[in-house]
Design a protein around this motif. Structure first.
Motif, short mmCIF file in Angstrom:
data_model
loop_
_atom_site.label_atom_id
_atom_site.label_comp_id
_atom_site.label_asym_id
_atom_site.label_seq_id
_atom_site.Cartn_x
_atom_site.Cartn_y
_atom_site.Cartn_z
N LYS A 268 4.62 -48.67 11.45
CA LYS A 268 4.91 -48.29 10.07
C LYS A 268 3.64 -47.98 9.30
O LYS A 268 2.59 -48.52 9.61
CB LYS A 268 5.62 -49.45 9.35
CG LYS A 268 6.96 -49.82 9.92
CD LYS A 268 7.61 -50.95 9.13
CE LYS A 268 7.01 -52.30 9.39
NZ LYS A 268 7.26 -52.85 10.71
N LEU A 269 3.80 -47.14 8.31
CA LEU A 269 2.76 -46.93 7.31
C LEU A 269 3.41 -47.25 5.98
O LEU A 269 4.40 -46.61 5.60
CB LEU A 269 2.27 -45.47 7.36
CG LEU A 269 1.19 -45.07 6.35
CD1 LEU A 269 -0.06 -45.89 6.54
CD2 LEU A 269 0.87 -43.60 6.50
N GLU B 17 2.93 -44.45 0.97
CA GLU B 17 3.62 -43.70 2.03
C GLU B 17 4.69 -44.60 2.64
O GLU B 17 4.52 -45.81 2.71
CB GLU B 17 2.63 -43.30 3.12
CG GLU B 17 1.50 -42.42 2.65
CD GLU B 17 1.92 -40.96 2.52
OE1 GLU B 17 2.99 -40.62 3.05
OE2 GLU B 17 1.19 -40.19 1.89
N CYS B 18 5.79 -44.00 3.08
CA CYS B 18 6.88 -44.79 3.69
C CYS B 18 7.22 -44.16 5.03
O CYS B 18 8.18 -43.39 5.13
CB CYS B 18 8.12 -44.77 2.82
SG CYS B 18 7.83 -45.22 1.11
N VAL B 19 6.44 -44.47 6.04
CA VAL B 19 6.63 -43.83 7.34
C VAL B 19 6.94 -44.87 8.40
O VAL B 19 6.28 -45.90 8.48
CB VAL B 19 5.35 -43.05 7.76
CG1 VAL B 19 5.63 -42.23 9.01
CG2 VAL B 19 4.86 -42.16 6.63
N THR C 240 13.20 -50.40 7.37
CA THR C 240 13.30 -49.64 6.12
C THR C 240 13.11 -50.57 4.91
O THR C 240 12.53 -50.18 3.90
CB THR C 240 14.66 -48.91 6.04
OG1 THR C 240 14.81 -48.10 7.22
CG2 THR C 240 14.74 -48.01 4.82
N SER C 241 13.58 -51.82 5.03
CA SER C 241 13.37 -52.79 3.95
C SER C 241 11.88 -52.99 3.70
O SER C 241 11.45 -53.09 2.55
CB SER C 241 14.01 -54.15 4.30
OG SER C 241 15.39 -54.01 4.48
N ARG D 113 9.08 -40.74 -0.55
CA ARG D 113 10.13 -40.27 0.36
C ARG D 113 10.06 -41.07 1.64
O ARG D 113 8.97 -41.31 2.17
CB ARG D 113 9.95 -38.78 0.68
CG ARG D 113 10.58 -37.85 -0.34
CD ARG D 113 10.66 -36.43 0.17
NE ARG D 113 11.75 -36.19 1.09
CZ ARG D 113 13.04 -36.16 0.72
NH1 ARG D 113 13.39 -36.35 -0.51
NH2 ARG D 113 13.98 -35.93 1.62
N LEU D 114 11.22 -41.48 2.13
CA LEU D 114 11.26 -42.18 3.40
C LEU D 114 11.12 -41.16 4.53
O LEU D 114 11.83 -40.16 4.55
CB LEU D 114 12.60 -42.93 3.55
CG LEU D 114 12.85 -44.04 2.51
CD1 LEU D 114 14.31 -44.45 2.52
CD2 LEU D 114 11.96 -45.24 2.80
#
Ligand SMILES: [Zn+2]
Ligand SMILES: [Zn+2]
Ligand SMILES: [Zn+2]
Ligand SMILES: [Zn+2]
Length: 384
Positions: free
Chosen positions: A198-199, A203-205, A229-230, A167-168
């Motif tokens: 960013k992480l 994980e997409c943080v 986000t890319s 999940r973003l």
């Protein structure tokens, strides 16, 4: 003689004919609920397509159900469903307030949940075209844009939805202090002097603040979100690995630039983990095809062998333009699926040289030759 079963059926039929059908309820056309009128023009439509919005959940009239009970009729299933929606919205609101708002002094914070994204948002109103867009609809717009980028990513590389399992979780703050305080907490990275942290990987943080010096308008802010986000998407694509600190900065940064360019026509974001970049600093106004063409024509383009041995934060401005061109060449000339295959081999620790050979039949030397030919054939000598 009739069987007992058919007698029973007959009895049921007779009974059904005896009961008059209930009159349809006019106000709610027998749906048992009415659209909540407290959300303003066009806003209810925005709310209906998301899973959760803190502004909707804060509605005094419907508490996030987006509808109210019809007082002209009794409809138990509809009333139960409404109560469930209120309960869910309030649960999510309480959770967000506890996890995020409670640790940040600077209110208000808005929250949005869409199919693949949890967004925290406090960006000041921005002008888009001729319209001033307030923070709440702006959050919905960014939610749509981030989902659209994710869809474009899947289409570009022809990967199924399940290959982006994370999940973003994106945090867009209006003030530096919020990001400086909260960014390190959610990413585990230093955030003190940065615009964003960013992480990446499983994980997409991403946490950032809207620095108007580097992002003067909505377009620039949007570009920053596209770029970062890319990175999250590329790293999350199975197998989940961040390539930027494994000597594959050219893929990591090149692809982030490629999406910036594809969607906004410019590249203005540069990732450095340690060096704080002067806000607003950039290279050639973000339009890179002409300067890359010049580097190639002048024989000054850095070789792929050199570029493909650097981490993301080792790339200088000129390198950023060159790695953009490398990725642009591979995707534009050879298609997204091949690039996906290359990325996957490299994520599985295949040496770049071998992966390049396997997917494209190129080695670092022939890569340079083909890239330069392609640049000369397709990149302009001057801005058109
Ligand atoms: Zn909303
Ligand atoms: Zn409402
Ligand atoms: Zn009704
Ligand atoms: Zn980057």
């Amino acid at each position: 003689m009739r069987s007992p079963l058919s007698l029973l059926l007959l009895a049921t039929l007779v009974q059904a004919q005896d009961t008059k059908p209930p009159l349809p309820c006019q106000p709610c056309t027998s749906h048992g609920e009415l659209p909540c009128k407290a959300h303003g023009k066009g806003v209810l439509e925005l709310e209906k397509v998301v899973r959760f919005c803190s502004v909707a959940a804060d509605c005094k009239t419907c508490q996030g159900a987006l509808a109210t009970d019809c007082k002209s009729c009794r409809n138990q299933p509809a009333e139960t469903a409404l109560a469930e929606r209120v309960k869910l919205a309030q649960q999510l609101l309480t959770q967000r307030r506890k996890d995020i708002d409670a640790v940040i002094d600077n209110k208000p914070l808005l929250h949005l949940t869409t199919e693949h994204l949890d967004l925290v948002f406090s960006i000041r109103p921005l002008t888009i075209g001729r319209d001033k867009i307030e923070t709440h609809p702006l959050m919905h717009l960014y939610g749509q844009r981030i989902e659209a980028l994710r869809t474009l990513f899947l289409q570009t590389f022809d990967v199924p939805d399940g290959d982006l399992p994370g999940r973003l979780r994106i945090h867009m703050f209006r003030d530096e202090q919020d990001h400086a305080f909260f960014g390190p907490r959610v990413t585990g990275m230093g955030g003190g002097s940065s615009t964003g942290t960013k992480l990446m990987g499983a994980e997409c943080v991403y946490s950032m603040w809207h620095d108007p010096r580097g992002m003067p308008d909505d377009e620039a802010l949007h570009r920053t979100i596209i770029h970062n986000t890319s990175h999250l998407l590329l790293s999350n694509m199975t197998p989940a690995v961040w390539l930027g600190n494994r000597k594959h900065g050219w893929i990591d940064e090149g692809l982030a630039h490629w999406f910036e360019d594809k969607l906004t026509g410019k590249c203005t974001n540069f990732c450095y983990e340690e060096i704080a970049l002067t806000p607003g600093a950039g290279f050639k106004g973000g339009r890179w095809r002409v300067p890359v063409r010049k580097l190639v024509d002048d024989g000054k383009a850095r070789s792929f062998a050199e570029l493909s041995a650097l981490n993301t934060d080792q790339l200088d401005f000129q390198d950023h333009a060159m790695v953009f061109a490398c990725v642009d060449f591979l995707i534009t000339a050879h298609g997204g699926p091949k690039f996906r295959d290359l990325v996957r081999l490299i994520k599985r620790d295949k040496p770049t040289r071998d992966a390049l050979q396997e997917v494209y039949g190129l080695n670092p030397l022939t890569f340079d030759t083909r890239l330069h030919e392609w640049v000369k054939a397709t990149y302009p000598l001057q801005e058109r």
